[in-house]
Design a protein around this motif. Sequence first.
Motif, mmCIF file in Angstrom:
data_model
loop_
_atom_site.group_PDB
_atom_site.id
_atom_site.type_symbol
_atom_site.label_atom_id
_atom_site.label_comp_id
_atom_site.label_asym_id
_atom_site.label_seq_id
_atom_site.Cartn_x
_atom_site.Cartn_y
_atom_site.Cartn_z
ATOM 1 N N LEU A 32 0.831 -1.211 0.000
ATOM 2 C CA LEU A 32 0.000 0.000 0.000
ATOM 3 C C LEU A 32 0.860 1.253 0.000
ATOM 4 N N VAL A 33 1.971 1.217 0.727
ATOM 5 C CA VAL A 33 2.903 2.350 0.749
ATOM 6 C C VAL A 33 3.445 2.591 -0.655
ATOM 7 N N GLY A 34 3.759 1.506 -1.371
ATOM 8 C CA GLY A 34 4.263 1.651 -2.716
ATOM 9 C C GLY A 34 3.239 2.207 -3.683
ATOM 10 N N LEU A 35 1.970 1.947 -3.451
ATOM 11 C CA LEU A 35 0.916 2.416 -4.348
ATOM 12 C C LEU A 35 0.647 3.908 -4.184
ATOM 13 N N LEU A 36 0.834 4.458 -2.986
ATOM 14 C CA LEU A 36 0.491 5.845 -2.727
ATOM 15 C C LEU A 36 1.633 6.765 -3.136
ATOM 16 N N PRO A 37 1.379 7.778 -3.951
ATOM 17 C CA PRO A 37 2.431 8.700 -4.370
ATOM 18 C C PRO A 37 3.003 9.460 -3.174
ATOM 19 N N GLY A 38 4.332 9.533 -3.121
ATOM 20 C CA GLY A 38 5.004 10.334 -2.103
ATOM 21 C C GLY A 38 5.320 9.602 -0.828
ATOM 22 N N LEU A 39 4.465 8.709 -0.385
ATOM 23 C CA LEU A 39 4.687 7.995 0.866
ATOM 24 C C LEU A 39 5.582 6.797 0.602
ATOM 25 N N GLY A 40 6.740 6.760 1.246
ATOM 26 C CA GLY A 40 7.692 5.683 1.017
ATOM 27 C C GLY A 40 7.953 4.876 2.273
ATOM 28 N N TYR A 73 7.971 -3.700 -4.205
ATOM 29 C CA TYR A 73 7.001 -4.378 -5.069
ATOM 30 C C TYR A 73 5.896 -3.414 -5.504
ATOM 31 N N GLY A 74 5.300 -2.731 -4.540
ATOM 32 C CA GLY A 74 4.089 -1.966 -4.810
ATOM 33 C C GLY A 74 4.286 -0.727 -5.645
ATOM 34 N N ASP A 75 5.478 -0.112 -5.559
ATOM 35 C CA ASP A 75 5.625 1.163 -6.245
ATOM 36 C C ASP A 75 5.668 1.017 -7.765
ATOM 37 N N SER A 76 5.855 -0.199 -8.265
ATOM 38 C CA SER A 76 5.860 -0.386 -9.709
ATOM 39 C C SER A 76 4.459 -0.228 -10.307
ATOM 40 N N VAL A 77 3.418 -0.431 -9.503
ATOM 41 C CA VAL A 77 2.050 -0.344 -10.021
ATOM 42 C C VAL A 77 1.729 1.075 -10.473
ATOM 43 N N SER A 78 1.971 2.069 -9.595
ATOM 44 C CA SER A 78 1.681 3.448 -9.971
ATOM 45 C C SER A 78 2.616 3.937 -11.061
ATOM 46 N N ALA A 79 3.860 3.435 -11.078
ATOM 47 C CA ALA A 79 4.812 3.847 -12.112
ATOM 48 C C ALA A 79 4.387 3.335 -13.485
ATOM 49 N N ILE A 80 3.933 2.087 -13.548
ATOM 50 C CA ILE A 80 3.572 1.489 -14.831
ATOM 51 C C ILE A 80 2.236 2.009 -15.333
ATOM 52 N N THR A 81 1.266 2.153 -14.445
ATOM 53 C CA THR A 81 -0.086 2.507 -14.887
ATOM 54 C C THR A 81 -0.288 4.007 -15.048
ATOM 55 N N MET A 82 0.360 4.827 -14.189
ATOM 56 C CA MET A 82 0.114 6.267 -14.221
ATOM 57 C C MET A 82 1.367 7.102 -14.448
ATOM 58 N N LYS A 83 2.540 6.435 -14.550
ATOM 59 C CA LYS A 83 3.826 7.126 -14.694
ATOM 60 C C LYS A 83 4.075 8.042 -13.497
#
Length: 502
Positions: A32-40, A73-83
């Motif tokens: 979930l942390v990886g999915l949310l922009p800015g929160l690492g 793992y999670g941060d690739s989702v927002s990068a791939i789908t929304m850049k």
Amino acid sequence: MEILHNLAFGFEHALTPENLLYCAVGCVVGTLVGLLPGLGPLATISLLLPLTYSLPTGGALIMLAGIYYGAQYGDSVSAITMKIPHASSIVACIDGYQMTLKGKTGLALFTAGVSSFIGGTVAILVLASLAPTLGQVALLFGPTDYCALMLVGFVCVSFITTGSLLNGLAMCLLGVLLGQVGTDLETGLERFTFGLPSLTDGVSLVSLALGCFGIAEITKNLDAREERTPFNGKIHLMPTWPEFKRIIPSALRGSIVGSFLGILPGGGPVIAQFAAYALDKKVSKYKDEIGSGAIEGVAGQAAADEAAARTSFIPLMSIGIPENAVMALMMAAFIIKGIQPGPNMIAKHPDLFWGLVASMWVGNCFLLILNVPLVRFWLSVFKIPYNVLFPSILFFCCIGTFSVNNSLNDIFTTAAFGLIGYTMMRLSLDPAPMMLGFILGPMLEEYFRRAMIISRGSFTTFFVHPISATLLCLIGLFFALQLFLAFRARRTVAVAAPAASG
């Protein structure tokens, strides 16, 4: 056989119901942390660190570790789908987002998930077999060697940029300049702040990444003035056999690169993803496709990212040196529990060490289950019409930026970099090398100063040390090769022109 015995001993501790629960919680929170922009992971572990006082030692460390590699793992989702990237998923924006634009989002996310699993598994084997001795490799690198290593990272821009080598290096140097903004830690003087208090602490990496990638991409899409959705059509999740065969070699290469760079202080997932991407662009059979939506462009960097996140525990647990801010927090968690990481940790606390190593593979399985089967769920969100979705994306970008320092100035900075990033896109300039320069620039300055102090201002120190001399020679050979190829190409054109006119 000793390794198998130690891993079996570790699984006895990792597979207890209590530790399985802590591992699952850490993986879910990290995703979930990886999915949310800015929160690492750094901010999340900082907030949850006080909980370690009340949790069991093994469970607390397993949960914090799960948050760290789960976020990779999670941060690739927002990068791939929304850049919209985090620091460790910048490279995923290049080919991953191109695959999204081609309607292959499911394949891209499947590739990232499987490659991360492969990278994590390889890194765990490295961690289990070489941790007692491999951590000593990091001690061989001095300030001069790290300077040379950073310069090698700059040279990698020639492989990751979509433009020319000159444009890539120029963007990289621009990132280095942005990294110098703020207060000089050595002298206490402000640099390039223009008298603005908001720039005293420098430019936020979150603001730069979200602005140049996320907001710039949204602006570009809105400028197209057409009704669109980020994802259309059926979700094709499973790759064909030829596509799957392209994933494995790239993921294995990325795993090896990430496992090595994760050991080095200052290395870690950020540099590993760039290095793996550069390697694929050089040796892959499909290197001409990388940059325009190739599977290899997603697989290699995802595996390197995850592998580096795991092997970064090696210098912490084997020599007691944290290689980045997240590992420093992990070290704080060890100390809170009365455990001093270092050479004697394995001998004094074998149950804790091997239990943590075994839990990483258990977490790997949890993350594979979380990411691959749930790809269809993630993509269902992105079927929302873009004119409805983009305000939500902007909102989360602002929330993520604000949450770092609780400052509205960071939101304004993000908006400014969004404008800059949009201008770069219109000029066909790639912001990825700028991000690399921004990340490596301050580290290069720090190690360069150390090298100069030790050598009393003599530049010959870079050629005296074997590691730095070797790396600098490789850089020289690279530029010589580039000049030779450019000269040969120009000569070929000059010879072909009269023949064509005749």
